[in-house]
Enzyme design. Structure first.
Site, PDB file in Angstrom:
ATOM      1  N   LYS A  13       0.851  -1.175  -0.130  1.00 60.25           N
ATOM      2  CA  LYS A  13      -0.184   0.163   0.044  1.00 60.25           C
ATOM      3  C   LYS A  13       0.868   1.358   0.035  1.00 60.25           C
ATOM      4  O   LYS A  13       0.630   2.073  -0.878  1.00 60.25           O
ATOM      5  CB  LYS A  13      -0.979  -0.017   1.157  1.00 60.25           C
ATOM      6  CG  LYS A  13      -1.965  -1.350   1.297  1.00 60.25           C
ATOM      7  CD  LYS A  13      -2.815  -1.152   2.506  1.00 60.25           C
ATOM      8  CE  LYS A  13      -2.113  -1.204   3.934  1.00 60.25           C
ATOM      9  NZ  LYS A  13      -1.617  -2.384   4.065  1.00 60.25           N
ATOM     10  N   ARG A  88      -9.961   0.950   8.919  1.00 63.37           N
ATOM     11  CA  ARG A  88      -9.413  -0.593   9.373  1.00 63.37           C
ATOM     12  C   ARG A  88     -10.565  -1.383   9.847  1.00 63.37           C
ATOM     13  O   ARG A  88     -10.465  -2.548  10.354  1.00 63.37           O
ATOM     14  CB  ARG A  88      -8.284  -0.311  10.042  1.00 63.37           C
ATOM     15  CG  ARG A  88      -7.006  -0.692   9.357  1.00 63.37           C
ATOM     16  CD  ARG A  88      -5.776  -0.778  10.348  1.00 63.37           C
ATOM     17  NE  ARG A  88      -4.630  -1.457  10.105  1.00 63.37           N
ATOM     18  CZ  ARG A  88      -3.753  -0.896   9.250  1.00 63.37           C
ATOM     19  NH1 ARG A  88      -3.796   0.305   9.126  1.00 63.37           N
ATOM     20  NH2 ARG A  88      -2.773  -1.472   9.316  1.00 63.37           N
ATOM     21  N   ARG A 127      11.620  -5.576   4.784  1.00 61.54           N
ATOM     22  CA  ARG A 127      11.483  -4.087   4.649  1.00 61.54           C
ATOM     23  C   ARG A 127      12.347  -3.346   5.479  1.00 61.54           C
ATOM     24  O   ARG A 127      12.680  -3.573   6.593  1.00 61.54           O
ATOM     25  CB  ARG A 127       9.875  -3.804   5.071  1.00 61.54           C
ATOM     26  CG  ARG A 127       9.578  -2.197   5.109  1.00 61.54           C
ATOM     27  CD  ARG A 127       8.188  -1.700   5.184  1.00 61.54           C
ATOM     28  NE  ARG A 127       7.540  -2.464   6.113  1.00 61.54           N
ATOM     29  CZ  ARG A 127       6.104  -2.570   6.299  1.00 61.54           C
ATOM     30  NH1 ARG A 127       5.362  -1.959   5.255  1.00 61.54           N
ATOM     31  NH2 ARG A 127       5.587  -3.105   7.379  1.00 61.54           N
ATOM     32  N   ARG A 160      11.125  -0.935  11.006  1.00 60.79           N
ATOM     33  CA  ARG A 160       9.972  -0.894  12.020  1.00 60.79           C
ATOM     34  C   ARG A 160      10.030  -1.778  13.118  1.00 60.79           C
ATOM     35  O   ARG A 160      10.022  -2.999  13.039  1.00 60.79           O
ATOM     36  CB  ARG A 160       8.616  -0.643  11.283  1.00 60.79           C
ATOM     37  CG  ARG A 160       8.283   0.408  10.860  1.00 60.79           C
ATOM     38  CD  ARG A 160       7.058   0.478   9.877  1.00 60.79           C
ATOM     39  NE  ARG A 160       6.044  -0.154  10.336  1.00 60.79           N
ATOM     40  CZ  ARG A 160       4.828  -0.411   9.565  1.00 60.79           C
ATOM     41  NH1 ARG A 160       4.671   0.250   8.119  1.00 60.79           N
ATOM     42  NH2 ARG A 160       3.739  -1.067  10.199  1.00 60.79           N
ATOM     43  N   ARG A 171      -0.495  -9.299  13.266  1.00 62.47           N
ATOM     44  CA  ARG A 171      -1.303  -8.159  12.443  1.00 62.47           C
ATOM     45  C   ARG A 171      -2.048  -8.887  11.287  1.00 62.47           C
ATOM     46  O   ARG A 171      -3.122  -8.288  10.740  1.00 62.47           O
ATOM     47  CB  ARG A 171      -0.095  -7.293  11.481  1.00 62.47           C
ATOM     48  CG  ARG A 171       0.514  -6.383  12.989  1.00 62.47           C
ATOM     49  CD  ARG A 171       2.026  -5.835  12.346  1.00 62.47           C
ATOM     50  NE  ARG A 171       1.808  -4.811  11.062  1.00 62.47           N
ATOM     51  CZ  ARG A 171       2.901  -4.708  10.299  1.00 62.47           C
ATOM     52  NH1 ARG A 171       4.173  -5.161  10.720  1.00 62.47           N
ATOM     53  NH2 ARG A 171       2.851  -4.075   9.331  1.00 62.47           N
TER      54      ARG A 171
END
Ligand code: AP5
Ligand code: ZN
Length: 216
Positions: A13, A88, A127, A160, A171
């Site tokens: 996203k 969400r 990431r 992160r 998640r």
């Protein structure tokens, strides 16, 4: 264009949002980035959000809804917005509908980028994001020109807090339970557009652009 991005963690996203901002004049509102900045700055919002984020759970609706609805109502969102990470939950989606209705506006499309769970884990564990502007990289598939440095602004790349494998699993569960129902919510309203997030970032981007061209 008033757009929302939907999809599991790591679907791409943020990656697509970077590109769409270059194509269209849109105010980019990324809930996760706003919350991480609040945590970093030690504000009241950050203090309320941190414990949930670290566990991979959603921040309570009553904490987040007002913050995002405010932004959508701002002057600089008049020409269009791109919401990433909001709504969400069904309660968030209903609050957004109501706020847009009050403003005499409506969503143009809900863009769903879908990828399977095992790919999510691979992407998120590799990431890296830049400290200054959250530009997104991957250690294998989307490397910066120089190790650990953002191509765009030269700031340092970091991992992160919530990108540990165990937290990613939580998640994913939270996404399935609380966010996936929004797929039906927007499909019923006739504004859901689906994209195969397993394709390359450029292919996904081309597909989204082609779809948006039919809506303008
Ligand atoms: P948030 O920051 O919104 O995280 P997320 O939805 O889990 O999404 P990500 O940022 O992890 O993934 P992405 O889809 O943007 O993927 P990316 O482009 O980076 O939320 C974090 C937390 O904040 C939540 O857990 C919650 O606690 C809280 N929160 C946020 N919003 C909330 C709300 N509304 N209500 C309550 N709580 C809220 O890509 C991932 C990786 O894959 C990168 O390395 C990238 O380089 C790579 N990649 C991207 N596209 C491709 C591709 N096509 N092919 C191969 N690799 C790719
Ligand atoms: Zn950067």
């Amino acid at each position: 264009l008033n757009l929302i991005l939907l999809g599991p963690p790591g679907a791409g996203k943020g990656t697509q949002a970077e590109r769409l901002q270059q194509d269209f004049r849109l105010l980019y509102i990324a809930t996760g980035n706003i919350l991480r900045a609040a945590v970093e700055a030690g504000t009241e919002l950050g203090r309320q959000a941190k414990q949930y984020m670290d566990r991979g759970e959603l921040v309570p609706d009553e904490v987040i809804i007002g913050v995002i609805i405010d932004k959508v109502g701002q002057e600089d969102a008049q020409d269009g917005f791109l919401l990433d990470g909001f709504p969400r939950t069904v309660a968030q989606a209903e609050a957004l509908d109501e706020a847009l209705g009050d403003l005499g506006r409506a969503l143009t499309a809900a863009l769903l980028i879908d990828v399977p769970d095992d790919e999510v884990v691979r992407r998120i564990s590799g990431r890296r994001v830049c400290q200054k502007a959250n530009h997104v990289y991957h250690v294998d598939t989307n490397r910066p020109k120089h190790d650990d440095v953002c191509d765009i602004d030269g700031s340092k790349l970091i991992q992160r807090e919530d990108d540990r494998e165990e937290t990613v699993r939580t998640r994913l569960e939270v996404y399935g339970d609380q966010t996936a129902p929004l797929i039906g919510f927007y499909d019923e309203r006739g504004i859901l557009k689906r994209f195969d997030g397993r394709r390359s970032p450029t292919e996904v981007h081309d597909h989204i652009r082609a779809t948006l061209a039919t809506l303008r």
